[in-house]
Structures are given as structure tokens and as C-alpha cells.
Design a protein around this motif. Structure first.
Motif, short mmCIF file in Angstrom:
data_model
loop_
_atom_site.label_atom_id
_atom_site.label_comp_id
_atom_site.label_asym_id
_atom_site.label_seq_id
_atom_site.Cartn_x
_atom_site.Cartn_y
_atom_site.Cartn_z
N GLN A 139 1.25 13.11 3.21
CA GLN A 139 0.65 12.87 4.82
C GLN A 139 0.47 11.31 4.75
OE1 GLN A 139 -2.72 15.33 5.05
NE2 GLN A 139 -1.32 17.29 5.33
N TRP A 140 -0.03 10.63 3.89
CA TRP A 140 -0.65 9.18 4.22
C TRP A 140 0.64 8.27 4.12
CZ3 TRP A 140 -4.63 9.49 -0.02
CH2 TRP A 140 -5.70 10.38 0.62
N VAL A 141 1.65 8.65 3.13
CA VAL A 141 3.01 7.95 3.16
C VAL A 141 3.59 8.02 4.31
CG1 VAL A 141 5.18 8.03 1.93
CG2 VAL A 141 3.12 7.98 0.74
N ASP A 142 3.90 9.39 4.98
CA ASP A 142 4.36 9.62 6.02
C ASP A 142 3.90 8.86 7.33
OD1 ASP A 142 6.36 11.15 5.15
OD2 ASP A 142 5.36 13.03 5.90
N HIS A 143 2.35 8.74 7.42
CA HIS A 143 1.66 7.92 8.41
C HIS A 143 1.92 6.58 8.35
CE1 HIS A 143 -1.43 7.96 11.51
NE2 HIS A 143 -1.71 7.12 10.78
N ASN A 169 -10.47 11.56 -15.15
CA ASN A 169 -9.01 11.79 -15.39
C ASN A 169 -8.22 11.48 -14.17
OD1 ASN A 169 -6.62 12.82 -15.67
ND2 ASN A 169 -7.25 14.49 -16.90
N LEU A 170 -7.82 10.17 -14.04
CA LEU A 170 -6.89 9.70 -12.80
C LEU A 170 -5.88 10.49 -12.54
CD1 LEU A 170 -6.82 7.72 -10.73
CD2 LEU A 170 -5.68 5.99 -12.15
N ASP A 171 -4.98 10.87 -13.60
CA ASP A 171 -3.76 11.66 -13.26
C ASP A 171 -4.09 12.76 -12.55
OD1 ASP A 171 -2.62 9.34 -14.38
OD2 ASP A 171 -2.14 10.33 -16.27
N GLN A 172 -5.02 13.53 -13.11
CA GLN A 172 -5.54 14.90 -12.42
C GLN A 172 -5.98 14.55 -10.76
OE1 GLN A 172 -8.58 16.85 -14.36
NE2 GLN A 172 -8.05 18.99 -13.69
N HIS A 173 -6.57 13.59 -10.65
CA HIS A 173 -6.99 13.12 -9.30
C HIS A 173 -5.95 13.00 -8.56
CE1 HIS A 173 -9.42 11.27 -6.23
NE2 HIS A 173 -8.54 10.25 -6.25
N ILE A 174 -4.92 12.24 -9.04
CA ILE A 174 -3.77 11.91 -8.13
C ILE A 174 -2.90 13.23 -7.91
CG2 ILE A 174 -1.38 10.90 -8.35
CD1 ILE A 174 -2.78 8.45 -9.98
N GLU A 175 -2.82 14.28 -8.98
CA GLU A 175 -2.17 15.40 -8.89
C GLU A 175 -2.91 16.31 -7.82
OE1 GLU A 175 -0.93 17.71 -12.36
OE2 GLU A 175 -0.67 15.79 -13.34
N LEU A 183 0.82 -1.23 -0.10
CA LEU A 183 -0.04 -0.15 0.18
C LEU A 183 0.93 1.21 -0.07
CD1 LEU A 183 -2.89 1.31 0.22
CD2 LEU A 183 -2.68 0.83 2.72
N LYS A 184 1.78 1.11 0.81
CA LYS A 184 2.85 2.35 0.90
C LYS A 184 3.60 2.53 -0.53
CE LYS A 184 6.52 4.24 3.69
NZ LYS A 184 7.29 4.29 4.66
N ASP A 185 4.05 1.28 -1.16
CA ASP A 185 4.58 1.62 -2.04
C ASP A 185 3.76 2.21 -3.35
OD1 ASP A 185 7.03 0.53 -1.47
OD2 ASP A 185 6.66 -1.36 -2.17
N ILE A 186 2.54 1.74 -3.46
CA ILE A 186 1.68 2.39 -4.27
C ILE A 186 1.24 3.83 -4.28
CG2 ILE A 186 -0.59 2.37 -5.37
CD1 ILE A 186 -0.57 -0.39 -4.78
N LEU A 187 1.15 4.29 -2.98
CA LEU A 187 0.93 5.60 -2.89
C LEU A 187 2.17 6.32 -2.68
CD1 LEU A 187 -0.79 5.24 0.78
CD2 LEU A 187 -1.70 6.10 -1.25
N MET A 188 3.51 5.90 -2.67
CA MET A 188 4.79 6.55 -3.03
C MET A 188 4.76 6.84 -4.62
SD MET A 188 7.38 5.36 -0.20
CE MET A 188 8.52 4.78 -1.25
N ASN A 189 4.39 5.63 -5.30
CA ASN A 189 4.59 5.94 -6.68
C ASN A 189 3.55 6.94 -7.39
OD1 ASN A 189 6.33 3.98 -7.21
ND2 ASN A 189 5.08 2.09 -7.53
N SER A 216 -6.01 -0.14 -11.99
CA SER A 216 -5.97 -1.58 -11.20
C SER A 216 -5.00 -1.24 -10.07
CB SER A 216 -4.99 -2.67 -12.12
OG SER A 216 -3.82 -1.75 -12.44
N GLU A 217 -4.12 -0.22 -10.16
CA GLU A 217 -3.65 0.19 -8.55
C GLU A 217 -4.54 0.47 -7.52
OE1 GLU A 217 0.86 1.93 -10.02
OE2 GLU A 217 -0.82 2.97 -10.00
N CYS A 218 -5.71 1.54 -8.14
CA CYS A 218 -6.86 1.81 -7.00
C CYS A 218 -7.47 0.50 -6.51
CB CYS A 218 -7.61 2.82 -7.97
SG CYS A 218 -6.81 4.42 -8.27
N GLU A 219 -7.89 -0.42 -7.33
CA GLU A 219 -8.30 -1.56 -7.18
C GLU A 219 -7.56 -2.45 -6.04
OE1 GLU A 219 -9.40 -3.12 -10.81
OE2 GLU A 219 -11.20 -2.09 -11.06
N GLN A 220 -6.31 -2.33 -6.27
CA GLN A 220 -5.47 -3.13 -5.44
C GLN A 220 -5.39 -2.62 -4.13
OE1 GLN A 220 -1.58 -3.80 -6.66
NE2 GLN A 220 -1.20 -5.51 -5.27
#
Length: 92
Positions: free
Chosen positions: A83-87, A69-75, A12-18, A28-32
Motif C-alpha cells: 500500500q505504501w509503495v502504491d501511495h 528479527n527484522l526480516d520477520q518484521h518486514i514479512e 524511500l520508495k526504492d527501499i520500501l520496494m526492496n 541501516s535501511e530503517c535508519e535511512q
């Protein structure tokens, strides 16, 4: 073979960091992330603060996979991703 707790947290942390560093991702990352979070939330040893963070990430992933637009959502969630990665370090 099911993933152990620490493995789930690390994936989970790896996906968030990516998402944070690449500013892009896939449905598929969101679903994972959703599957990992559902599994983590069944763990009785997770405290309320960590559950709250997992629920926020779950909402982020649901909104992301349904976004036009997933990329815009991520941005638009870069600060929360940081914050989530740090947590996530507190989950160990």
C-alpha cells in the motif's frame, strides 16, 4: 549536496520496494528511511494524507530497527508495504 524532494521520495520508495520484494532488509535501511521521512515532513507542500503515510512508514522503520528479527518484521508488513509503495506515486 542535499537531496531534492523527488530524490528523497524515490529513495524511500526504492527501499520500501526492496523490503516488499526481498522480504528482508537492514537496520541501516530503517535508519535511512527515518532520516528521509524527517526531511520530507519538513516540506510544507506535503498534504495531510501523505504526512499520515510518512508517519506510518516512520513507525514501521523504528519498530524494524529495534526488532529482534527484522526480516520477520518486514514479512509481517507485506500488505502495508504494498500500500505504501502504491501511495508513493502520489508524492510526485
Amino acid at each position: 549536496m542535499p537531496l531534492q524532494y523527488n530524490d528523497q521520495v524515490n529513495i524511500l520508495k526504492d527501499i520500501l520496494m526492496n523490503h516488499q520484494t526481498d522480504c528482508c532488509g537492514s537496520v541501516s535501511e530503517c535508519e535511512q528511511m527515518e532520516r528521509l521521512i524527517k526531511s520530507l515532513l519538513t516540506n510544507a507542500n506535503i498534504d495531510q494524507s501523505n504526512k499520515s503515510v510518512l508517519e506510518q512508514i516512520y513507525s514501521y522503520s523504528q519498530n524494524g530497527k529495534n526488532s529482534a528479527n527484522l526480516d520477520q518484521h518486514i514479512e509481517s508488513h507485506q500488505q502495508q508495504l504494498s500500500q505504501w509503495v502504491d501511495h508513493m506515486d502520489q508524492f510526485s
